[in-house]
Scaffold this motif. Structure first.
Motif, mmCIF file in Angstrom:
data_model
loop_
_atom_site.group_PDB
_atom_site.id
_atom_site.type_symbol
_atom_site.label_atom_id
_atom_site.label_comp_id
_atom_site.label_asym_id
_atom_site.label_seq_id
_atom_site.Cartn_x
_atom_site.Cartn_y
_atom_site.Cartn_z
ATOM 1 N N PRO A 1 32.107 39.334 57.439
ATOM 2 C CA PRO A 1 32.289 40.324 56.455
ATOM 3 C C PRO A 1 33.355 39.791 55.671
ATOM 4 O O PRO A 1 34.580 39.676 55.938
ATOM 5 C CB PRO A 1 32.109 41.440 57.216
ATOM 6 N N VAL A 2 33.242 40.015 54.227
ATOM 7 C CA VAL A 2 34.437 39.649 53.212
ATOM 8 C C VAL A 2 34.570 40.494 52.150
ATOM 9 O O VAL A 2 33.297 41.065 51.723
ATOM 10 C CB VAL A 2 34.535 38.118 52.861
ATOM 11 N N THR A 3 35.579 41.021 51.408
ATOM 12 C CA THR A 3 35.746 41.506 50.129
ATOM 13 C C THR A 3 35.325 40.493 49.004
ATOM 14 O O THR A 3 35.469 39.332 49.353
ATOM 15 C CB THR A 3 36.909 42.464 49.998
ATOM 16 N N LEU A 4 35.465 41.031 47.793
ATOM 17 C CA LEU A 4 34.936 40.048 46.838
ATOM 18 C C LEU A 4 36.571 39.255 46.545
ATOM 19 O O LEU A 4 36.507 38.070 46.290
ATOM 20 C CB LEU A 4 34.944 40.881 45.415
ATOM 21 N N ALA A 5 37.604 39.956 46.901
ATOM 22 C CA ALA A 5 38.891 39.013 46.668
ATOM 23 C C ALA A 5 39.118 38.055 47.751
ATOM 24 O O ALA A 5 39.426 36.834 47.630
ATOM 25 C CB ALA A 5 40.198 40.129 47.057
ATOM 26 N N ASP A 6 38.542 38.528 49.063
ATOM 27 C CA ASP A 6 38.657 37.466 50.156
ATOM 28 C C ASP A 6 37.461 36.384 49.892
ATOM 29 O O ASP A 6 37.927 35.006 50.207
ATOM 30 C CB ASP A 6 38.018 38.244 51.492
ATOM 31 N N LEU A 7 36.238 36.497 49.208
ATOM 32 C CA LEU A 7 35.569 35.577 48.708
ATOM 33 C C LEU A 7 36.049 34.614 47.692
ATOM 34 O O LEU A 7 35.849 33.496 47.964
ATOM 35 C CB LEU A 7 34.085 36.365 48.609
ATOM 36 N N GLU A 8 36.612 35.231 46.814
ATOM 37 C CA GLU A 8 37.243 34.394 45.926
ATOM 38 C C GLU A 8 38.395 33.286 46.498
ATOM 39 O O GLU A 8 38.333 32.318 46.027
ATOM 40 C CB GLU A 8 37.908 35.360 44.652
ATOM 41 N N THR A 9 39.058 33.635 47.289
ATOM 42 C CA THR A 9 40.127 33.135 48.076
ATOM 43 C C THR A 9 39.516 31.889 48.681
ATOM 44 O O THR A 9 39.829 30.617 48.474
ATOM 45 C CB THR A 9 40.992 33.675 48.980
ATOM 46 N N ARG A 10 38.495 32.307 49.385
ATOM 47 C CA ARG A 10 37.633 31.208 50.227
ATOM 48 C C ARG A 10 36.785 30.357 49.462
ATOM 49 O O ARG A 10 36.855 29.179 49.678
ATOM 50 C CB ARG A 10 36.914 31.953 51.228
ATOM 51 N N LEU A 11 36.379 30.870 48.387
ATOM 52 C CA LEU A 11 35.451 29.786 47.573
ATOM 53 C C LEU A 11 36.570 28.940 46.877
ATOM 54 O O LEU A 11 36.330 27.885 46.614
ATOM 55 C CB LEU A 11 34.894 30.507 46.497
ATOM 56 N N ALA B 1 38.505 23.551 46.505
ATOM 57 C CA ALA B 1 39.559 22.479 46.442
ATOM 58 C C ALA B 1 39.385 21.297 47.297
ATOM 59 O O ALA B 1 39.673 20.029 47.017
ATOM 60 C CB ALA B 1 40.782 23.211 46.886
ATOM 61 N N SER B 2 38.498 21.493 48.352
ATOM 62 C CA SER B 2 38.258 20.454 49.159
ATOM 63 C C SER B 2 37.065 19.658 48.915
ATOM 64 O O SER B 2 36.952 18.442 49.168
ATOM 65 C CB SER B 2 38.136 21.016 50.520
ATOM 66 N N ASN B 3 36.098 20.399 48.197
ATOM 67 C CA ASN B 3 34.872 19.629 47.407
ATOM 68 C C ASN B 3 34.426 20.434 46.312
ATOM 69 O O ASN B 3 33.927 21.733 46.337
ATOM 70 C CB ASN B 3 33.667 19.693 48.701
ATOM 71 N N PRO B 4 34.743 19.871 45.129
ATOM 72 C CA PRO B 4 34.495 20.472 43.968
ATOM 73 C C PRO B 4 32.829 20.598 43.527
ATOM 74 O O PRO B 4 32.530 21.423 42.944
ATOM 75 C CB PRO B 4 34.914 19.424 42.840
ATOM 76 N N LEU C 1 27.638 36.180 41.862
ATOM 77 C CA LEU C 1 27.234 35.245 40.992
ATOM 78 C C LEU C 1 28.279 34.889 39.680
ATOM 79 O O LEU C 1 28.547 33.814 39.563
ATOM 80 C CB LEU C 1 25.847 35.478 39.890
ATOM 81 N N ASP C 2 28.667 36.100 39.141
ATOM 82 C CA ASP C 2 29.717 36.004 38.261
ATOM 83 C C ASP C 2 31.186 35.466 38.935
ATOM 84 O O ASP C 2 31.763 34.575 37.979
ATOM 85 C CB ASP C 2 30.249 37.304 37.588
ATOM 86 N N LEU C 3 31.459 35.559 40.035
ATOM 87 C CA LEU C 3 32.554 34.998 40.533
ATOM 88 C C LEU C 3 32.341 33.473 40.624
ATOM 89 O O LEU C 3 33.338 32.849 40.481
ATOM 90 C CB LEU C 3 33.014 35.538 42.117
ATOM 91 N N CYS C 4 31.214 33.215 41.161
ATOM 92 C CA CYS C 4 30.819 31.506 41.357
ATOM 93 C C CYS C 4 30.996 31.028 40.009
ATOM 94 O O CYS C 4 31.501 29.951 39.702
ATOM 95 C CB CYS C 4 29.615 31.342 41.947
ATOM 96 N N ARG C 5 30.551 31.718 39.003
ATOM 97 C CA ARG C 5 30.777 31.020 37.376
ATOM 98 C C ARG C 5 32.091 30.891 37.038
ATOM 99 O O ARG C 5 32.265 29.894 36.512
ATOM 100 C CB ARG C 5 29.888 32.022 36.568
ATOM 101 N N GLN C 6 32.810 31.916 37.201
ATOM 102 C CA GLN C 6 34.293 31.919 36.920
ATOM 103 C C GLN C 6 34.922 30.895 37.503
ATOM 104 O O GLN C 6 35.857 30.188 37.066
ATOM 105 C CB GLN C 6 34.994 33.198 37.358
ATOM 106 N N LEU C 7 34.526 30.481 38.912
ATOM 107 C CA LEU C 7 35.150 29.390 39.626
ATOM 108 C C LEU C 7 34.754 28.159 39.232
ATOM 109 O O LEU C 7 35.131 27.109 39.668
ATOM 110 C CB LEU C 7 35.047 29.668 41.287
ATOM 111 N N ASP C 8 33.832 28.124 38.203
ATOM 112 C CA ASP C 8 32.996 26.755 38.026
ATOM 113 C C ASP C 8 32.305 26.127 39.085
ATOM 114 O O ASP C 8 32.316 24.902 39.039
ATOM 115 C CB ASP C 8 34.083 25.953 37.353
ATOM 116 N N LEU C 9 31.631 26.957 39.725
ATOM 117 C CA LEU C 9 30.706 26.616 40.893
ATOM 118 C C LEU C 9 29.592 26.504 40.612
ATOM 119 O O LEU C 9 28.714 27.487 40.393
ATOM 120 C CB LEU C 9 31.084 27.536 42.312
#
Length: 136
Positions: free
Chosen positions: A75-85, A90-93, A114-122
């Motif tokens: 279980p993660v929060t959105l902030a934890d998810l952002e940090t982990r993503l 960083a290890s695999n773009p 989905l927005d978080l993934c888009r913001q991180l350019d995943l």
């Protein structure tokens, strides 16, 4: 006068019990490792043309019906998810991400992920669906 005639000193160690213990521990480790890989159980929506996007080193993100977010069954929060993503990117773009959302999940939570993934350019994000019910 010789007292120890015919007796031999024990200079070998019997490792059979130690090997038995090692094999039992190995079996227990294998069983526990495979039991924890299954992930979080959600009721997936059905799709007519679903392809398997699971690849090695894929990150699995799950949104349950009560809006809780899991990353690889933790279980993660959105902030934890952002940090982990961010660290995964960083290890695999080109890290592939599989998003599983319960069909009764809050639409806003899935959209936030989905927005978080888009913001991180995943860009390699796939939505998991179940197999369609066969029409008989």
């Amino acid at each position: 006068m010789q007292i120890n005639k015919g007796r031999k000193a024990y200079d070998d160690i019997n490792i059979t019990p130690m090997l038995d213990l090692a094999y039992v521990l190995l079996v227990i480790f294998i069983l526990m490792a495979t039991a924890s890989v299954q992930g979080i159980k959600v009721d997936l929506p059905k799709a007519s043309a679903a392809q398997s996007l699971v690849q090695p080193k894929t990150i699995a993100i799950t949104v349950t019906n009560d809006g809780q977010i899991f990353m690889d069954a933790f279980p993660v929060t959105l902030a934890d998810l952002e940090t982990r993503l961010r660290s995964a990117k960083a290890s695999n773009p080109d890290v592939p991400i599989v998003l599983k959302g319960d069909q009764t999940a809050q639409y806003g939570k899935v959209t936030q992920v989905l927005d978080l993934c888009r913001q991180l350019d995943l860009n390699k994000v796939g939505l998991v669906t179940g197999k369609p019910a066969s029409a008989s």
